[in-house]
Design a protein around this motif. Structure first.
Motif, PDB file in Angstrom:
ATOM      1  N   VAL A 133       0.849  -1.192   0.000  1.00 50.21           N
ATOM      2  CA  VAL A 133       0.000   0.000   0.000  1.00 50.21           C
ATOM      3  C   VAL A 133       0.885   1.242   0.000  1.00 50.21           C
ATOM      4  O   VAL A 133       1.806   1.370   0.811  1.00 50.21           O
ATOM      5  N   ILE A 134       0.594   2.153  -0.930  1.00 52.62           N
ATOM      6  CA  ILE A 134       1.297   3.435  -1.026  1.00 52.62           C
ATOM      7  C   ILE A 134       0.338   4.545  -0.621  1.00 52.62           C
ATOM      8  O   ILE A 134      -0.841   4.515  -0.969  1.00 52.62           O
ATOM      9  N   LEU A 135       0.844   5.520   0.109  1.00 55.98           N
ATOM     10  CA  LEU A 135       0.023   6.648   0.557  1.00 55.98           C
ATOM     11  C   LEU A 135       0.560   7.954  -0.019  1.00 55.98           C
ATOM     12  O   LEU A 135       1.759   8.235   0.083  1.00 55.98           O
ATOM     13  N   SER A 136      -0.331   8.744  -0.616  1.00 54.97           N
ATOM     14  CA  SER A 136       0.050  10.091  -1.052  1.00 54.97           C
ATOM     15  C   SER A 136      -0.024  11.048   0.131  1.00 54.97           C
ATOM     16  O   SER A 136      -0.966  11.011   0.916  1.00 54.97           O
ATOM     17  N   GLN A 137       1.004  11.889   0.238  1.00 55.47           N
ATOM     18  CA  GLN A 137       1.039  12.916   1.278  1.00 55.47           C
ATOM     19  C   GLN A 137       0.858  14.271   0.612  1.00 55.47           C
ATOM     20  O   GLN A 137       1.737  14.744  -0.100  1.00 55.47           O
ATOM     21  N   ARG A 138      -0.306  14.872   0.837  1.00 54.07           N
ATOM     22  CA  ARG A 138      -0.589  16.177   0.280  1.00 54.07           C
ATOM     23  C   ARG A 138      -1.802  16.757   0.989  1.00 54.07           C
ATOM     24  O   ARG A 138      -2.613  16.031   1.565  1.00 54.07           O
ATOM     25  N   GLY A 139      -1.887  18.070   0.970  1.00 50.93           N
ATOM     26  CA  GLY A 139      -3.078  18.730   1.472  1.00 50.93           C
ATOM     27  C   GLY A 139      -3.187  18.778   2.984  1.00 50.93           C
ATOM     28  O   GLY A 139      -2.278  18.405   3.735  1.00 50.93           O
ATOM     29  N   PHE A 140      -4.335  19.220   3.429  1.00 52.91           N
ATOM     30  CA  PHE A 140      -4.636  19.455   4.838  1.00 52.91           C
ATOM     31  C   PHE A 140      -4.405  18.223   5.694  1.00 52.91           C
ATOM     32  O   PHE A 140      -3.888  18.311   6.809  1.00 52.91           O
ATOM     33  N   HIS A 141      -4.800  17.047   5.175  1.00 53.34           N
ATOM     34  CA  HIS A 141      -4.728  15.826   5.980  1.00 53.34           C
ATOM     35  C   HIS A 141      -3.297  15.384   6.251  1.00 53.34           C
ATOM     36  O   HIS A 141      -3.066  14.574   7.160  1.00 53.34           O
ATOM     37  N   SER A 142      -2.337  15.898   5.501  1.00 47.66           N
ATOM     38  CA  SER A 142      -0.931  15.575   5.747  1.00 47.66           C
ATOM     39  C   SER A 142      -0.176  16.750   6.355  1.00 47.66           C
ATOM     40  O   SER A 142       0.722  16.554   7.179  1.00 47.66           O
ATOM     41  N   ASN A 143      -0.541  17.958   5.956  1.00 51.16           N
ATOM     42  CA  ASN A 143       0.214  19.147   6.340  1.00 51.16           C
ATOM     43  C   ASN A 143      -0.226  19.765   7.653  1.00 51.16           C
ATOM     44  O   ASN A 143       0.570  20.402   8.338  1.00 51.16           O
ATOM     45  N   VAL A 144      -1.515  19.602   7.974  1.00 50.20           N
ATOM     46  CA  VAL A 144      -2.057  20.338   9.120  1.00 50.20           C
ATOM     47  C   VAL A 144      -2.688  19.433  10.166  1.00 50.20           C
ATOM     48  O   VAL A 144      -2.323  19.476  11.348  1.00 50.20           O
ATOM     49  N   ARG A 145      -3.637  18.607   9.745  1.00 51.42           N
ATOM     50  CA  ARG A 145      -4.443  17.874  10.718  1.00 51.42           C
ATOM     51  C   ARG A 145      -3.628  17.080  11.735  1.00 51.42           C
ATOM     52  O   ARG A 145      -3.913  17.145  12.940  1.00 51.42           O
ATOM     53  N   PRO A 146      -2.600  16.317  11.324  1.00 48.50           N
ATOM     54  CA  PRO A 146      -1.861  15.545  12.327  1.00 48.50           C
ATOM     55  C   PRO A 146      -1.208  16.405  13.409  1.00 48.50           C
ATOM     56  O   PRO A 146      -0.952  15.922  14.519  1.00 48.50           O
ATOM     57  N   PHE A 147      -0.959  17.673  13.089  1.00 52.67           N
ATOM     58  CA  PHE A 147      -0.214  18.532  14.005  1.00 52.67           C
ATOM     59  C   PHE A 147      -1.117  19.432  14.850  1.00 52.67           C
ATOM     60  O   PHE A 147      -0.634  20.201  15.686  1.00 52.67           O
ATOM     61  N   VAL A 148      -2.428  19.313  14.613  1.00 50.13           N
ATOM     62  CA  VAL A 148      -3.387  20.029  15.473  1.00 50.13           C
ATOM     63  C   VAL A 148      -4.354  19.058  16.137  1.00 50.13           C
ATOM     64  O   VAL A 148      -5.154  19.457  16.981  1.00 50.13           O
ATOM     65  N   LYS A 154      -1.404  10.227  16.562  1.00 49.28           N
ATOM     66  CA  LYS A 154      -1.115   8.905  17.126  1.00 49.28           C
ATOM     67  C   LYS A 154      -1.619   7.789  16.208  1.00 49.28           C
ATOM     68  O   LYS A 154      -0.972   6.742  16.074  1.00 49.28           O
ATOM     69  N   TYR A 155      -2.767   8.029  15.575  1.00 43.64           N
ATOM     70  CA  TYR A 155      -3.315   7.033  14.642  1.00 43.64           C
ATOM     71  C   TYR A 155      -2.357   6.828  13.473  1.00 43.64           C
ATOM     72  O   TYR A 155      -2.058   5.683  13.099  1.00 43.64           O
ATOM     73  N   LEU A 156      -1.860   7.930  12.898  1.00 43.04           N
ATOM     74  CA  LEU A 156      -0.941   7.813  11.769  1.00 43.04           C
ATOM     75  C   LEU A 156       0.384   7.190  12.192  1.00 43.04           C
ATOM     76  O   LEU A 156       0.993   6.429  11.424  1.00 43.04           O
ATOM     77  N   GLN A 157       0.835   7.489  13.399  1.00 44.69           N
ATOM     78  CA  GLN A 157       2.065   6.858  13.908  1.00 44.69           C
ATOM     79  C   GLN A 157       1.924   5.342  13.959  1.00 44.69           C
ATOM     80  O   GLN A 157       2.904   4.616  13.770  1.00 44.69           O
ATOM     81  N   LYS A 158       0.711   4.885  14.204  1.00 50.01           N
ATOM     82  CA  LYS A 158       0.466   3.435  14.270  1.00 50.01           C
ATOM     83  C   LYS A 158       0.494   2.794  12.889  1.00 50.01           C
ATOM     84  O   LYS A 158       1.059   1.706  12.717  1.00 50.01           O
ATOM     85  N   TRP A 159      -0.086   3.494  11.886  1.00 49.38           N
ATOM     86  CA  TRP A 159      -0.285   2.858  10.585  1.00 49.38           C
ATOM     87  C   TRP A 159       0.764   3.218   9.543  1.00 49.38           C
ATOM     88  O   TRP A 159       0.981   2.449   8.594  1.00 49.38           O
TER      89      TRP A 159
END
Length: 392
Positions: A133-148, A154-159
């Motif tokens: 599985v490959i994940l694209s990193q772009r937009g709000f869900h990669s740039n902002v949401r994890p850091f607010v 923590k969910y992304l750190q797991k997966w």
């Protein structure tokens, strides 16, 4: 070159322009499937298989799709549990069931997820580690949401450690991804968005109008920094610098409407509704300068488009923009959240010689042609897919 069987997933058939452009070319040499929770698409891409996981809007269509997957797969032992889920209205469970059957039926070489927000649909796949599985990193869900959002981080750190690879739209967003998860063996390829530059003819004649025609393009959202560009306009007005400023996508936003009125800018700032791309290009071609006051971006398409057609750009130095613009070479950069610096950059631009502006316009065009052509995007993504498969 090996033919790949590739699944693209972002939850909908109505994929982003980036994906539409990518799969249109990939489908010439590979088998491409787009999976989504809808059943209709006005303009499907040729040679691409669109496979529904069940409608989000129609219970009847969801029932037909779910039962169709049962009969197509021959898993008749699932018929009664499926009918029970339909009776109870358990839509998400049915869609997950349909997705699981589709994955087994297609048996793809790679699954390419377009957003971190769709990871929950593929947790079982990630746990089994049978399909990369490959994940694209772009937009709000990669740039902002994890850091607010601490829970999301923590969910992304797991997966993230279970991903076979990552596609990043800029080096800056790749660095943000490394804050969540990194390892020496991590595969993370920066592939810049490719645009059909032949559809964006460069304007050979540039006119810096008086008053200056300033333009911004993008939805009304705090991350776009329009409140700072409006405060910049107040400074320009106080300095008696003649200008008009149009924000395409700003119409109807109460905060922006209030600021325009509160700052006394009704005679020089115009909030326009979203417009078709051709109309946006027409308005950009008539403008003097694109303003990009964002607080965070990957590499914004509107800046690439402006540079391609020859519209000078003043942008904040957020995110991946410095990968596209070196200050005073392909455009001009200012710090984020600094209306004074933005106003000073516009004032300096108003005093620049046309020769210098032309030099910058040509350098911007060259940069975009080198970095954002369709060929480099397709070759870059194919390179990522084969690199991931080579590591299996």
């Amino acid at each position: 070159m090996k033919l790949l069987k590739l699944i693209i997933f972002d939850g909908s058939f109505k994929t982003t322009p980036f994906i539409n452009r990518l799969v249109r070319v990939l489908a010439l040499n590979h088998q491409i499937y787009i999976l989504g929770f809808n059943e209709k698409l006005t303009h499907p891409i040729e040679r691409v298989g669109y496979i529904s996981m069940g409608s989000n809007q129609s219970k009847l269509r969801l029932a037909f799709t779910s039962l169709g997957w049962i009969f197509k797969s021959g898993k008749f032992q699932m018929l009664f549990p499926t009918l029970k889920k339909l009776f109870l209205g358990n839509r998400q469970s049915l869609q997950q069931q349909n997705l699981d059957i589709a994955l087994k039926t297609i048996s793809p070489d790679i699954i390419h997820l377009q957003w971190p927000s769709v990871i929950p649909w593929f947790e079982e796949v990630l746990l089994k580690q049978e399909i990369p599985v490959i994940l694209s990193q772009r937009g709000f869900h990669s740039n902002v949401r994890p850091f607010v959002d601490e829970d999301n981080f923590k969910y992304l750190q797991k997966w993230y450690p279970k991903m076979a690879g990552f596609h990043s739209v800029s080096k800056a967003i790749a660095r943000n991804g490394d804050k969540i998860y990194t390892t020496p063996k991590k595969i993370d390829k920066v592939v810049y968005t490719g645009l059909p530059l032949e559809e964006m003819p460069f304007s050979e004649e540039y006119i810096r109008s008086t008053p200056l025609k300033l333009i911004s393009v993008g939805r009304a959202h705090w991350i776009k920094g329009y409140d700072y560009s409006l405060h910049c306009c107040k400074v320009l007005k106080e300095r008696n610098i003649p200008f008009n400023y149009t924000i395409i996508g700003g119409a109807g936003d109460e905060e922006l409407q209030f600021l325009v009125s509160d700052l006394g800018l009704q005679d020089c700032v115009f909030l326009e509704k979203r417009k078709p791309q051709k109309e946006v290009f027409r308005m950009m071609s008539e403008a003097s300068l694109l303003l990009m006051p964002s607080l965070e971006e990957g590499i914004p398409n509107v800046v690439v488009e402006a540079m391609a057609i020859g519209l000078p750009v003043i942008s904040t130095d957020c995110g991946g923009v410095p990968e596209l613009i070196t200050d005073s070479e392909q455009g001009w950069l200012v710090p984020t959240r600094d209306p004074q610096a933005l106003a000073e950059a516009i004032e300096s631009f108003a005093d620049l010689s046309i020769e210098k502006i032309e030099e910058v316009r040509l350098a911007a065009k060259k940069k975009v042609e080198e970095q954002h052509g369709m060929e480099q995007m397709v070759l870059g993504m194919e390179g990522l897919y084969f690199e991931v498969l080579g590591g299996q």
